[in-house]
Enzyme design. Structure first.
Site, PDB file in Angstrom:
ATOM      1  N   GLU A  15       0.840  -1.203   0.000  1.00  0.00           N
ATOM      2  CA  GLU A  15       0.000   0.000   0.000  1.00  0.00           C
ATOM      3  C   GLU A  15       0.876   1.255   0.000  1.00  0.00           C
ATOM      4  OE1 GLU A  15      -3.826  -1.587   2.658  1.00  0.00           O
ATOM      5  OE2 GLU A  15      -2.091  -0.763   3.685  1.00  0.00           O
ATOM      6  N   ASP A 202     -12.840  -3.677  -1.922  1.00  0.00           N
ATOM      7  CA  ASP A 202     -13.887  -4.719  -1.965  1.00  0.00           C
ATOM      8  C   ASP A 202     -15.178  -4.192  -1.373  1.00  0.00           C
ATOM      9  OD1 ASP A 202     -13.855  -5.703   1.148  1.00  0.00           O
ATOM     10  OD2 ASP A 202     -11.875  -5.131   0.463  1.00  0.00           O
TER      11      ASP A 202
HETATM   12  N1  ADE Z   1      -9.039  -3.851   3.955  1.00  0.00           N
HETATM   13  C1  ADE Z   1      -9.481  -3.936   2.684  1.00  0.00           C
HETATM   14  N2  ADE Z   1     -10.698  -4.526   2.642  1.00  0.00           N
HETATM   15  C2  ADE Z   1     -11.036  -4.820   3.916  1.00  0.00           C
HETATM   16  C3  ADE Z   1     -12.150  -5.429   4.521  1.00  0.00           C
HETATM   17  N3  ADE Z   1     -13.184  -5.891   3.812  1.00  0.00           N
HETATM   18  N4  ADE Z   1     -12.144  -5.572   5.872  1.00  0.00           N
HETATM   19  C4  ADE Z   1     -11.101  -5.135   6.601  1.00  0.00           C
HETATM   20  N5  ADE Z   1     -10.013  -4.542   6.082  1.00  0.00           N
HETATM   21  C5  ADE Z   1      -9.983  -4.383   4.752  1.00  0.00           C
END
Ligand code: ADE
Length: 241
Positions: A15, A202
């Protein structure tokens, strides 16, 4: 007031790498006890010191340290080492398709930082468990950078439960991730303003596997994160964003 020393706390090296390159940062080998995994990279921007710290690799498991425990220790030691006047928690997050967010969209924190999985239904401990640490005012930053804002919620699971989703709905949570509330706890104790910038990898309200979405969208989300963090650094150090 313009930042003179800005600290950007991040978890995963992947990142952070685009940001370290874009801000032409150099490794700072003296920053941490050599027994610890944390790593620091510093540069100058518009007359300010800007430092990125990352959680580093867990030597037992060979993966990035993620989650609330490394984040708290890293934030405290980074603040002691670099004496920032502002802190940014930057990284990736899960977002909500149902609220119209997009994959790769960068969300700015507003309101408060929360823990979504510290659930202690005992009087007094309920609110303590959730944290409720204040977020710095991002209204003007978000307006100028064209970012949407919301509360940021942290926990130690990538997966999302129905109870989490109900909690996010009640607290206007726009980003679910694994570190910001711990950084916020440290910043709150030390009276430092904290901004979070989180790029969505996501959708947590979508049936597709979170891990698959995360892998598929990670690079694009990090590229957008980098662009936004550089603009935010310019804005916070008072150069044109
Ligand atoms: N980082 C990226 N996506 C995530 C998620 N769904 N839950 C926790 N940390 C994350």
């Amino acid at each position: 007031m313009a930042a003179r020393s800005l600290l950007i706390c991040m978890a995963m090296q992947g990142e952070a790498d685009p940001i370290i390159r874009a801000l032409d940062m150099r490794s700072v080998p003296w920053a941490f006890d050599p027994h610890l995994p944390f790593r620091a990279f510093s540069g100058r921007r518009n007359g300010a010191n800007v430092t990125v710290t990352v959680s580093g690799i867990d030597p037992r498991h060979g993966v990035d340290n993620i989650g609330t425990q490394p984040a708290a220790l890293q934030a405290y030691l980074s603040i002691q080492a670099f004496k920032p006047d502002m802190v940014i928690s930057a990284g990736t997050c899960g977002g909500l398709e149902g609220r119209g967010f997009r994959i790769g969209e960068v969300v700015a924190s507003s309101g408060e930082f929360l823990y979504h999985d510290r659930i202690v239904p005992i009087p007094g401990f309920e609110a303590y468990g959730r944290g409720h640490y204040p977020a710095a005012d991002t209204e003007h930053l978000a307006r100028d950078l064209g970012l949407r804002t919301g509360a940021v919620a942290s926990g130690n699971a990538l997966e999302t439960s129905a109870r989490d989703l109900e909690f996010f709905d009640r607290h206007d949570v726009a980003a679910k991730e694994m570190e910001a509330a711990s950084v916020a706890w440290v910043c709150w104790m030390l009276d430092l303003p904290l901004y979070a910038l989180k790029s969505i990898t996501d959708f947590i309200d979508h049936p597709a596997s979170t891990a698959e979405q995360f892998d598929r969208n990670f690079s694009a989300a990090c590229a957008n994160l980098c662009e936004t963090v550089v603009r935010a650094v310019n804005w916070l150090t008072h150069a044109p964003a």
